[in-house]
Enzyme design. Structure first.
Site, short mmCIF file in Angstrom:
data_model
loop_
_atom_site.label_atom_id
_atom_site.label_comp_id
_atom_site.label_asym_id
_atom_site.label_seq_id
_atom_site.Cartn_x
_atom_site.Cartn_y
_atom_site.Cartn_z
N HIS A 159 5.85 7.42 -17.59
CA HIS A 159 5.64 6.53 -18.73
C HIS A 159 6.92 5.75 -19.01
O HIS A 159 8.00 6.33 -18.93
CB HIS A 159 5.27 7.36 -19.96
CG HIS A 159 5.09 6.54 -21.19
ND1 HIS A 159 3.98 5.74 -21.40
CD2 HIS A 159 5.89 6.38 -22.28
CE1 HIS A 159 4.10 5.14 -22.57
NE2 HIS A 159 5.25 5.51 -23.11
N CYS B 216 2.91 -13.39 10.67
CA CYS B 216 3.29 -12.68 9.44
C CYS B 216 4.72 -13.01 9.01
O CYS B 216 4.96 -13.42 7.88
CB CYS B 216 3.12 -11.19 9.69
SG CYS B 216 3.71 -10.17 8.36
N GLU C 81 6.50 -13.00 24.22
CA GLU C 81 6.26 -13.78 23.00
C GLU C 81 6.57 -15.25 23.28
O GLU C 81 7.64 -15.58 23.77
CB GLU C 81 7.12 -13.23 21.85
CG GLU C 81 7.11 -14.07 20.58
CD GLU C 81 5.72 -14.39 20.02
OE1 GLU C 81 4.95 -13.45 19.75
OE2 GLU C 81 5.40 -15.60 19.87
#
Ligand code: FAD
Length: 463
Positions: free
Chosen positions: A442, A43, A35
């Site tokens: 609900h 990201c 890297e």
């Protein structure tokens, strides 16, 4: 010159690369990851996570401003709030630091060797990395290219000074009084809305006839309405010219020239695969347009060389890169895998949010399918009423003959959290009856999903 050999070398530690390396390490594959910047890639460092941190901060500030203006129907009032964007950025950087540190820890735990530096191909099996301690040669049986993407410039408006990309926007320490956003895609709108809520006077310049051109008009309408409420000016069919003393010169839909005053011009006209700097010419891999061509196992045109994530094309999304990375790791470990996903959900973290999984009604019809469409508005949902956010709907698209669900879309507050339910329904091959027959708690927004399926069956209860 130091030399190491491994079974798998991953180039780039974004979501595609780091997931690939972790999974390979877990499977006992001798893995090295290179890297150049920070683990986590676009990201974690300048993309998904920092932008969502900004959006959250902007929403909190806007909510309190709303209360301060005495506009709250629920009876809350406060003094006028102030925003210290420098502190917001420090808080955001803290989250990025925790996550990138976490990725390094996970790579170490999976016994992946991390090499810091820019990788360059010598040939299809050998890579050279300039590290702080000298040149490192890495020979690998398999190589995964996960070099990601970078922002595209507008030729007349190169990045620098007033003209910024999303990367610089997410590091601003002061809110620009006047912000012009070029490009009304999801990145431009997410950031444009956030800056508007933080106090910027925002104008969006979009070249096509609609903002968020990849989504249909019904899904985009509630976002357009909210942009108006926020005072964001949207110029469609308009094109950006160049900078002048007074601001940004644009050409309007009517062909007139207009100068938009701008302290910052945020260019979000797209991202291009990162193809330069790593020796692509040495390999001569086949392309698919601007991207690397891959097959259903993410194999490139060269044996033993795979490619994953943004460098392989649309949709350029972190979760697609991760899924590809995980699959390639398993293939390298000897498992039989290929890309068999039915959908890659996409979320726009605009206000309100948009989710899309699978086919839209037009896409389904375009494939010659006969369909049923069930749509349920949040205006008829109790939870939406109690959170003062009744705009939007859930829409389910199913085959007319056997009711197999082909696509699910929603627009509304917090619908991003429904994206996994939508994707699960499509991956599991759900039919309208499966969704309609599942008890949805609900009061939640997810009841809108059940009601949309019921509507598709002609049996809606609450409309
Ligand atoms: P990247 O994340 O770009 O990582 C590639 C890595 O490779 C980088 O770390 C780079 O330094 C390294 N690298 C490149 N070349 C070399 C080399 N030669 N040697 C060594 N290292 C190298 N996606 C979502 O799914 N959801 C969102 O909400 C979302 N929001 C976004 C918001 C913004 C502002 C932006 C810009 C993007 C957003 N994205 C989002 C897109 C997402 O960030 C990308 O799809 C994702 O990061 C792609 O992962 P990747 O692994 O392919 O590449």
């Amino acid at each position: 010159m130091k030399e190491i050999a491994c079974k798998l070398l991953v180039i780039g530690a974004g979501p595609g690369g780091y997931v690939c390396a972790i999974r390979a390490g877990q499977l006992g594959v001798d893995t090295v990851i290179v890297e150049a910047r920070k683990p986590g890639g676009t990201c974690l460092t300048v993309g998904c996570i920092p932008s969502k941190a900004f959006i959250h901060a902007a929403e909190e500030f806007d909510k309190v401003r709303h209360f301060a203006k005495g506009q709250s129907a629920i009876g809350i009032s406060v003094e006028a709030p102030r925003l210290d964007l420098g502190k917001t950025v420090e808080w955001k950087d803290g989250i990025v630091g925790r996550l990138t540190g976490g990725v390094s820890a996970l790579l170490n735990k999976a016994r992946v060797k991390i090499v810091k530096g820019e990788a360059k191909f010598r040939d299809g099996k050998t890579v050279e990395v300039e590290t702080e301690t000298g040149t490192q040669i890495i020979r690998a049986e398999n190589i995964v290219i996960a070099t990601g993407s970078e922002p595209v410039e507008v030729p007349a408006l190169p990045f620098g000074g007033t003209v910024i990309s999303s990367t610089e926007a997410l590091a601003l320490r002061e809110v620009p009084p006047k912000l012009v956003v070029i490009g009304g895609g999801y990145i431009g709108l997410e950031l444009g809305i956030a800056f508007s809520k933080m106090g910027s006077d925002v104008t969006v310049v979009e070249a096509t006839k609609q903002i968020l051109p990849l989504y249909d008009g019904d899904l985009v309408r509630p976002v357009v309405k909210r942009l108006k409420e926020l005072g964001i000016r949207v110029l469609t069919n308009a094109s950006a010219g160049s900078l002048s003393d007074g601001g940004l010169v644009i050409q309007t839909a009517e062909g007139a020239s207009e100068t938009l005053p701008a302290d910052k011009v945020l260019v979000t006209v797209g991202r291009r695969p990162r193809m330069e700097g790593w020796g692509l010419d040495e390999l001569d891999l086949d392309r698919a347009g601007r991207f690397l061509r891959i097959d259903d196992r993410c194999r490139t045109s060269m044996r033993g060389v795979y490619a994953i994530g943004d460098v392989t094309g649309e949709p350029m999304l972190a979760h697609r890169a991760m899924a590809q990375g995980e699959m390639v790791a398993e293939i390298v470990a000897g498992h039989k895998r290929n890309w068999d996903k039915r959908c890659i959900p996409a979320v726009c973290f605009t206000d309100p949010e948009i989710v899309s999984a699978g086919l839209s009604p037009d896409e389904a019809r375009g494939q010659g399918l006969e369909i049923r469409v069930g749509q349920f508005p949040f205006a008829a949902n109790g939870r939406a009423m109690t959170t003062e956010s009744e705009d939007g709907f859930v829409r389910v698209v199913a085959r007319a003959d056997n009711h197999l669900v082909l696509g699910i879309q929603a627009v509304g507050q917090d619908v991003s959290e429904l994206s996994s339910t939508f994707a699960l329904a499509i991956e599991m091959g759900a039919r309208l009856e499966d969704i309609a027959g599942t008890i949805h708690a609900h009061p939640t927004r997810s009841e809108g999903f059940q009601e949309a399926a019921l509507k598709g069956l002609g049996q809606a209860l609450h409309i």
